[in-house]
Design a protein around this motif. Structure first.
Motif, short mmCIF file in Angstrom:
data_model
loop_
_atom_site.label_atom_id
_atom_site.label_comp_id
_atom_site.label_asym_id
_atom_site.label_seq_id
_atom_site.Cartn_x
_atom_site.Cartn_y
_atom_site.Cartn_z
N CYS A 45 44.40 25.93 42.81
CA CYS A 45 45.04 27.12 43.16
C CYS A 45 46.34 26.92 42.95
N ARG A 125 44.09 37.24 50.00
CA ARG A 125 42.47 37.62 49.96
C ARG A 125 42.06 38.19 48.60
N TRP A 127 43.55 37.18 45.96
CA TRP A 127 43.57 36.25 44.87
C TRP A 127 42.19 35.44 44.95
N THR A 128 41.80 35.32 46.18
CA THR A 128 40.56 34.48 46.34
C THR A 128 39.23 35.24 45.69
N GLN A 131 39.20 35.22 42.03
CA GLN A 131 38.68 34.01 41.55
C GLN A 131 37.21 33.68 41.59
N ARG A 132 36.89 34.51 42.79
CA ARG A 132 35.32 34.38 42.83
C ARG A 132 34.68 35.24 41.73
N ASN A 155 45.81 29.90 49.66
CA ASN A 155 44.51 30.34 48.84
C ASN A 155 43.31 29.47 48.91
N GLU A 158 41.80 30.57 52.33
CA GLU A 158 41.06 31.65 52.34
C GLU A 158 39.76 31.53 51.79
N TRP A 159 39.56 30.37 50.76
CA TRP A 159 38.23 30.10 50.24
C TRP A 159 37.26 29.71 51.55
#
Length: 407
Positions: A45, A125, A127-128, A131-132, A155, A158-159
């Motif tokens: 990240c 959130r 961003w996460t 990415q997911r 980040n 948050e994961w």
């Protein structure tokens, strides 16, 4: 050794932001390194103004990657701490930025014009979740680790909070569960530097006939640079020296300025600002700083530990003694929350006078514990938990880690 690398942009379709707004299409710029083997994926990240270009590779065009060089090339690559011959490394530019992923400077397909300030408010959130969605497109259901420094570390947290079953290990470097009051204040000044620039024009400055708000963005960047350095590093690098005779002042000065020296530290900040305004968008800077300053790990939970309670992997927290942006004490508070949540955790403190930038400029101190953590978790030989668990933590309680341990 040649490592397979890919640089691309993928659409994940309509994207719903935490604020309740949506855009019809989110494109995500990403880079991957190495081969995916099912259980070896590592997501990196990036920090506030970073890009997906985390490591050098032959196919990357540095002229258009957003940065002069890969931002963590000393850490990521064949035989390096995050070894791309062993791990499948993914780094994605986050929503709201301006390095290929959809953000304020991107064209709104519904209007044909840049989003500008109509771009939805963005959170960590978001961003996460982006990415997911990217990892789903790449066919990566599970991560060996998520690693990030500075706001990239938020980040990472948050994961662990939102997708605890999707990741085995987290490494947060020079970060905290939230910004402290001083950092909030400085972020506010940075934003005001941009919005007070007449050229910002309410965020509607796109187009060939409109000047960019470069003065405001330059000032914001200079404030950021001072935040990332320490007193010791600035004294050592610049002192009170005057800039060279060839140095020219970038910003207008009062008439009396001609009598006084143009100092080396001023020249450095002006130079860094000039480079930055050529590669970053002012509205994206506003969007990214808002996401950062409004992050709170405990949001929606009773505490940080409660927010992390579903994560049953292991964690490496790394901090630096001269970092006043994200302090050692903040990192220890995070480590204590992870331990309270039942997570095997090491807080690795590095003695350094480089300030917040240490995570970027000291690969000899960052690399060994990170490499061992990825391989062996908190039992790695170079992963040292230097916090004192017996007493109330203060910065003086932390035994610094010296480079000699890794030689």
């Amino acid at each position: 050794m040649t490592v397979t690398a890919e640089r691309d942009t993928v659409s994940v379709g309509e994207f719903d932001f935490e604020c309740g707004e949506s855009i019809p299409e989110l494109e995500i710029a990403y880079e991957t390194y190495g081969e995916f083997e099912g259980d070896n994926a590592v997501l990196i990240c990036h920090a506030l103004t970073g890009s997906a270009h985390v490591a050098a590779h032959p196919d990357a065009d540095d002229a258009t990657s957003g940065q002069a060089r890969a931002w963590w090339d000393d850490i990521v690559g064949p035989g390096k701490a995050i070894d791309t011959t062993e791990y499948y490394v993914v780094c994605a530019n986050v929503p709201g930025s301006c390095y290929g992923t959809t953000g304020p400077a991107s064209t709104n397909p519904e209007t044909g014009e840049p989003y500008g300030t109509d771009f939805p408010p963005v959170t960590v959130r978001d961003w996460t979740e982006a990415q997911r969605a990217l990892l789903d497109e790449l066919g990566v259901p599970h991560l060996h680790a998520v690693v990030g420094g500075s706001v990239g570390g938020m980040n990472v947290l948050e994961w662990a909070k939102r997708h605890p079953d999707h990741v085995d290990r987290i490494a947060t470097i020079a970060t905290a569960p939230r910004l402290d009051t001083q950092s909030l204040a400085l972020h506010g000044i940075k934003r005001r530097a941009i919005t007070a620039d007449p050229a910002w024009d309410g965020g509607d400055y796109y187009g060939e006939d409109h000047p960019d708000p470069t003065d405001g963005l330059a000032l914001a960047r200079q404030i950021g640079h001072v935040m990332y350095l320490s007193k010791a590093s600035m004294d050592r690098k610049f002192g009170r020296r005057s800039a060279g005779r060839e140095a020219e002042r970038t910003f207008p000065e009062e008439p009396a300025a001609a009598f006084f020296p143009y100092r080396d530290v001023e020249s450095y900040l002006d130079y860094q600002a000039e480079k930055f305004v050529d590669r970053f968008d002012a509205n994206a800077f506003l969007t990214m700083t808002r996401a950062t300053e409004n992050y709170d790990l405990a949001a929606g939970f009773e505490s940080d530990a409660d927010a992390l309670s579903a994560f049953d992997g292991s964690a490496l927290v790394m901090s630096f003694t001269a970092d006043w942006h994200f302090t050692v004490s903040q990192a220890e508070s995070l480590a204590e929350s992870l331990r309270e949540a039942g997570t095997a955790t090491a807080h690795h403190v590095v003695e350094s006078d480089h300030g917040h930038d240490a995570f970027l400029v000291e690969p000899e101190n960052v690399g060994p514990p990170l490499a061992d953590f990825l391989e062996a978790g908190v039992t790695g030989s170079a992963v040292t938990d230097t916090s004192d668990d017996d007493d109330e933590p203060t910065e003086s309680d932390f035994a610094p880690v010296h480079t000699g341990l890794f030689s």
